[in-house]
Design a protein around this motif. Sequence first.
Motif, PDB file in Angstrom:
ATOM      1  N   VAL A   1      11.855 -18.833  28.198  1.00 39.51           N
ATOM      2  CA  VAL A   1      10.718 -18.584  29.073  1.00 39.51           C
ATOM      3  C   VAL A   1       9.579 -17.967  28.264  1.00 39.51           C
ATOM      4  O   VAL A   1       9.786 -17.013  27.504  1.00 39.51           O
ATOM      5  CB  VAL A   1      11.117 -17.650  30.235  1.00 39.51           C
ATOM      6  CG1 VAL A   1       9.915 -17.298  31.093  1.00 39.51           C
ATOM      7  CG2 VAL A   1      12.225 -18.294  31.077  1.00 39.51           C
ATOM      8  N   PHE A   2       8.388 -18.531  28.428  1.00 35.49           N
ATOM      9  CA  PHE A   2       7.188 -18.019  27.771  1.00 35.49           C
ATOM     10  C   PHE A   2       6.245 -17.440  28.819  1.00 35.49           C
ATOM     11  O   PHE A   2       6.203 -17.918  29.953  1.00 35.49           O
ATOM     12  CB  PHE A   2       6.442 -19.145  27.033  1.00 35.49           C
ATOM     13  CG  PHE A   2       7.246 -19.843  25.980  1.00 35.49           C
ATOM     14  CD1 PHE A   2       7.423 -19.269  24.732  1.00 35.49           C
ATOM     15  CD2 PHE A   2       7.812 -21.088  26.234  1.00 35.49           C
ATOM     16  CE1 PHE A   2       8.159 -19.932  23.751  1.00 35.49           C
ATOM     17  CE2 PHE A   2       8.546 -21.749  25.265  1.00 35.49           C
ATOM     18  CZ  PHE A   2       8.719 -21.167  24.024  1.00 35.49           C
ATOM     19  N   THR A   3       5.447 -16.448  28.411  1.00 35.25           N
ATOM     20  CA  THR A   3       4.415 -15.900  29.296  1.00 35.25           C
ATOM     21  C   THR A   3       3.032 -16.062  28.665  1.00 35.25           C
ATOM     22  O   THR A   3       2.063 -15.467  29.116  1.00 35.25           O
ATOM     23  CB  THR A   3       4.680 -14.411  29.615  1.00 35.25           C
ATOM     24  OG1 THR A   3       4.774 -13.692  28.377  1.00 35.25           O
ATOM     25  CG2 THR A   3       5.951 -14.233  30.425  1.00 35.25           C
TER      26      THR A   3
ATOM     27  N   ASN B   1      14.785 -24.807  37.421  1.00 28.20           N
ATOM     28  CA  ASN B   1      14.903 -23.823  38.494  1.00 28.20           C
ATOM     29  C   ASN B   1      15.788 -22.651  38.074  1.00 28.20           C
ATOM     30  O   ASN B   1      15.461 -21.492  38.331  1.00 28.20           O
ATOM     31  CB  ASN B   1      15.488 -24.466  39.754  1.00 28.20           C
ATOM     32  CG  ASN B   1      14.531 -25.442  40.422  1.00 28.20           C
ATOM     33  OD1 ASN B   1      13.341 -25.472  40.121  1.00 28.20           O
ATOM     34  ND2 ASN B   1      15.061 -26.253  41.311  1.00 28.20           N
ATOM     35  N   GLU B   2      16.901 -22.974  37.427  1.00 26.57           N
ATOM     36  CA  GLU B   2      17.825 -21.922  36.990  1.00 26.57           C
ATOM     37  C   GLU B   2      17.182 -21.030  35.934  1.00 26.57           C
ATOM     38  O   GLU B   2      17.297 -19.807  35.994  1.00 26.57           O
ATOM     39  CB  GLU B   2      19.117 -22.551  36.461  1.00 26.57           C
ATOM     40  CG  GLU B   2      19.950 -23.190  37.559  1.00 26.57           C
ATOM     41  CD  GLU B   2      21.087 -24.059  37.043  1.00 26.57           C
ATOM     42  OE1 GLU B   2      21.377 -24.051  35.825  1.00 26.57           O
ATOM     43  OE2 GLU B   2      21.687 -24.781  37.873  1.00 26.57           O
ATOM     44  N   ARG B   3      16.493 -21.624  34.977  1.00 26.42           N
ATOM     45  CA  ARG B   3      15.877 -20.849  33.899  1.00 26.42           C
ATOM     46  C   ARG B   3      14.763 -19.941  34.427  1.00 26.42           C
ATOM     47  O   ARG B   3      14.623 -18.804  34.008  1.00 26.42           O
ATOM     48  CB  ARG B   3      15.342 -21.795  32.818  1.00 26.42           C
ATOM     49  CG  ARG B   3      14.656 -21.153  31.622  1.00 26.42           C
ATOM     50  CD  ARG B   3      15.561 -20.264  30.747  1.00 26.42           C
ATOM     51  NE  ARG B   3      16.802 -20.849  30.339  1.00 26.42           N
ATOM     52  CZ  ARG B   3      17.062 -21.415  29.166  1.00 26.42           C
ATOM     53  NH1 ARG B   3      16.130 -21.478  28.254  1.00 26.42           N
ATOM     54  NH2 ARG B   3      18.243 -21.920  28.908  1.00 26.42           N
ATOM     55  N   LEU B   4      13.969 -20.454  35.368  1.00 28.98           N
ATOM     56  CA  LEU B   4      12.838 -19.680  35.902  1.00 28.98           C
ATOM     57  C   LEU B   4      13.190 -18.924  37.183  1.00 28.98           C
ATOM     58  O   LEU B   4      12.334 -18.263  37.765  1.00 28.98           O
ATOM     59  CB  LEU B   4      11.642 -20.604  36.164  1.00 28.98           C
ATOM     60  CG  LEU B   4      10.945 -21.158  34.921  1.00 28.98           C
ATOM     61  CD1 LEU B   4       9.894 -22.203  35.299  1.00 28.98           C
ATOM     62  CD2 LEU B   4      10.321 -20.036  34.090  1.00 28.98           C
ATOM     63  N   THR B   5      14.436 -19.002  37.625  1.00 20.70           N
ATOM     64  CA  THR B   5      14.928 -18.359  38.846  1.00 20.70           C
ATOM     65  C   THR B   5      13.995 -18.584  40.034  1.00 20.70           C
ATOM     66  O   THR B   5      13.457 -17.643  40.626  1.00 20.70           O
ATOM     67  CB  THR B   5      15.212 -16.848  38.652  1.00 20.70           C
ATOM     68  OG1 THR B   5      14.002 -16.173  38.284  1.00 20.70           O
ATOM     69  CG2 THR B   5      16.277 -16.619  37.600  1.00 20.70           C
ATOM     70  N   MET B   6      13.805 -19.842  40.356  1.00 24.23           N
ATOM     71  CA  MET B   6      12.968 -20.240  41.494  1.00 24.23           C
ATOM     72  C   MET B   6      13.292 -21.684  41.831  1.00 24.23           C
ATOM     73  O   MET B   6      14.106 -22.305  41.171  1.00 24.23           O
ATOM     74  CB  MET B   6      11.489 -20.076  41.168  1.00 24.23           C
ATOM     75  CG  MET B   6      11.093 -20.657  39.824  1.00 24.23           C
ATOM     76  SD  MET B   6       9.722 -21.772  39.940  1.00 24.23           S
ATOM     77  CE  MET B   6      10.377 -23.238  39.212  1.00 24.23           C
ATOM     78  N   ASP B   7      12.631 -22.201  42.861  1.00 25.04           N
ATOM     79  CA  ASP B   7      12.798 -23.605  43.233  1.00 25.04           C
ATOM     80  C   ASP B   7      11.478 -24.329  43.042  1.00 25.04           C
ATOM     81  O   ASP B   7      10.437 -23.904  43.562  1.00 25.04           O
ATOM     82  CB  ASP B   7      13.254 -23.734  44.696  1.00 25.04           C
ATOM     83  CG  ASP B   7      14.682 -23.257  44.883  1.00 25.04           C
ATOM     84  OD1 ASP B   7      15.522 -23.571  44.009  1.00 25.04           O
ATOM     85  OD2 ASP B   7      14.960 -22.578  45.884  1.00 25.04           O
ATOM     86  N   MET B   8      11.534 -25.411  42.304  1.00 26.42           N
ATOM     87  CA  MET B   8      10.355 -26.238  42.050  1.00 26.42           C
ATOM     88  C   MET B   8       9.878 -26.864  43.359  1.00 26.42           C
ATOM     89  O   MET B   8      10.695 -27.286  44.176  1.00 26.42           O
ATOM     90  CB  MET B   8      10.746 -27.341  41.051  1.00 26.42           C
ATOM     91  CG  MET B   8       9.609 -28.088  40.450  1.00 26.42           C
ATOM     92  SD  MET B   8       8.634 -27.122  39.286  1.00 26.42           S
ATOM     93  CE  MET B   8       9.864 -26.591  38.116  1.00 26.42           C
TER      94      MET B   8
END
Length: 182
Positions: A10-12, A55-62
Amino acid sequence: MKKMVFVSEVFTSVPITYSTPLQEKVYQVLQTLEMTFQRVETDEVITMADCQQINERLTMDMVKTLFLCNRQKTNFYLFVTCGDKLFQAKAFSQALEIPRVSFAAPEQMSEILGTKIGAATIFSLLLKEAGNVQLVLDQAICDQDNYGCSDGTTTGYLKLATEDILQKFLPYVNQQPKIITI
């Protein structure tokens, strides 16, 4: 068997290089509007099923972003709904009180949204070619904390605050979405 898709850490921060003019514009606007984000780089992702590892990596749902048009190909709609919802053209058309719609052609997606199949994004509203596209949001999307979408490519995906999309980005592009429940 589940297809494995490469998903980066994950990048910011913004990407070092951009693969499309739209992608570059997306990150410029995120910085201008001071919208915090997390992003990942991936193998090419086209389907919602391929998004599971993102979704798993960013802990959200696309979100699912669909580019639709009327039969005459004169009215265009960018419909954002939950990734796991099946699209029903009849219900969509009834909710907007318009004639039945269908998916816009890939050429129209490229010309109007600046993307290819699999990369439709709310950020296409930054383009003057998309000026007449009506944004339609599923109420369920507006109720979520996070908004996950393409950065205009099939290899870059973002996690943002839904509140930032609604209160910063949409006013910036002067878009008043129609919000429907289907």
